[in-house]
Design a protein around this motif. Sequence first.
Motif, mmCIF file in Angstrom:
data_model
loop_
_atom_site.group_PDB
_atom_site.id
_atom_site.type_symbol
_atom_site.label_atom_id
_atom_site.label_comp_id
_atom_site.label_asym_id
_atom_site.label_seq_id
_atom_site.Cartn_x
_atom_site.Cartn_y
_atom_site.Cartn_z
ATOM 1 N N VAL A 303 0.833 -1.200 0.000
ATOM 2 C CA VAL A 303 0.000 0.000 0.000
ATOM 3 C C VAL A 303 0.868 1.250 0.000
ATOM 4 O O VAL A 303 0.579 2.225 -0.716
ATOM 5 N N ARG A 325 -8.839 -7.943 1.361
ATOM 6 C CA ARG A 325 -7.598 -7.241 1.006
ATOM 7 C C ARG A 325 -7.884 -5.908 0.334
ATOM 8 O O ARG A 325 -7.266 -4.890 0.675
ATOM 9 N N GLU A 329 -6.691 -2.362 1.931
ATOM 10 C CA GLU A 329 -5.781 -1.486 1.193
ATOM 11 C C GLU A 329 -6.411 -0.112 0.986
ATOM 12 O O GLU A 329 -5.713 0.913 1.035
#
Length: 436
Positions: A303, A325, A329
């Motif tokens: 990230v 995920r 993120e």
Amino acid sequence: MRAPRPRRRRPGWLRLPRWTATLTWKAALFITVMCCALAALLGALVHAAVTAQTVSQSREKALGKLTEVTEAYEAGEPLPPYAGVDPPGLPGSLRELAVGGERGTMVSTFQDRPIMWAAGPADGRALAVYIDYSLSVRTITGLDRAIVGSSVLAIGATLLVGAFAVTRVTRRLHLTAQVARRISAGDLDARVRDPRTEDPTRPQDEVATVSAALDTMASSLQRKLLSEQRFTADVAHELRTPLTGLTAAAELLPEGRPAELVRDRVRTMRSLTEDLLEISRLDAGSERVDLDVHELGPLAGRVVRASGTDTEVRIVRDTCVETDRRRLERVLGNLIANAHQHGRAPVVLTVDGRVVTVADAGPGYPAYLLEHGPARFRTEGGSKGHGLGLTIAAGQSAVIGAVLRFSNPADGPAGGGAVARLELPASPPPPGCPQA
């Protein structure tokens, strides 16, 4: 001007327990005190009236016998056993009263028995009679016991009935408070639905009035929020079509500074539109998570690299988490972008087990955000932005079951400023993953 003195706090042993602040306890205490006061007043009045009547009857009886004994004494007849001239046991004050030429009565103890004395003058001495006063004493004592017993029974019965009535009211108040908390937490469908408010023919008390007002407020708030959500979603959807055309037209412009400005503004508007669409989906509660196990440290590093910012990554304890995920993120990316846009370097992202913090050395979060959380289209002062980044971060955190908190610690990881703390839900890591 003299400064106000600081308020002294009570020592721990002087503080009352928390349950003493409840309405039920206060009502029970008030009922008990009032019942005790009323029972004491009525008992005292009854005791005084009965005692006065009993003493009056015994006094009249003693004075009647004194009259008979006085006539016998004046006629020279022998006196009965319960009479005599200056008899032993006669109270001194009553003797002085009789020697002084007056008649009187007095209750005292003689030979371990309560008796009623009556005395009058007789040739400069005291002629006295006495009668047994034990029955009167037993009557008064029995009356006192009956008063105490009936008072305790009445207080207990009144307390039970009062506690039952107050508990019914407090139960309705607790239900109203519970619904209010659910509404404040975002459950706009929560209603009290007090039966007294649904039937207009039934009389309404104050609790029913409050419940009806809360239900009306919740319905009005729900309508306004749904209207705003529909408006936001409709505007965002309507903007996507012209923005697509603007993007295509901007790409056809000849290279140069004007073309770069147009493309930058189009990208900004496109990003804002996507944010509005994401917020509308979060408001509608239509988001569904795609859970999988991910190693948190490498995910945070990706990230940071994708953000293209100068953000330091610190891995204190790495672990695996079961989460979505893409949404995680998105949350971390928004926190990093907000720290660089509104804070100051250095910006530090720290992974410590299931806890991820993003800290900067800027002026910190505004007071309204610390107190109420992120608010869309609200920023402090002349700062740029629309308040959507942190709003989306908070919404996506709630979707994946994480807890996002904001603070301004003086000793944060970046030396002060603002700190966003994301605590992910606990989940047993699979074999091969780092243990937190």
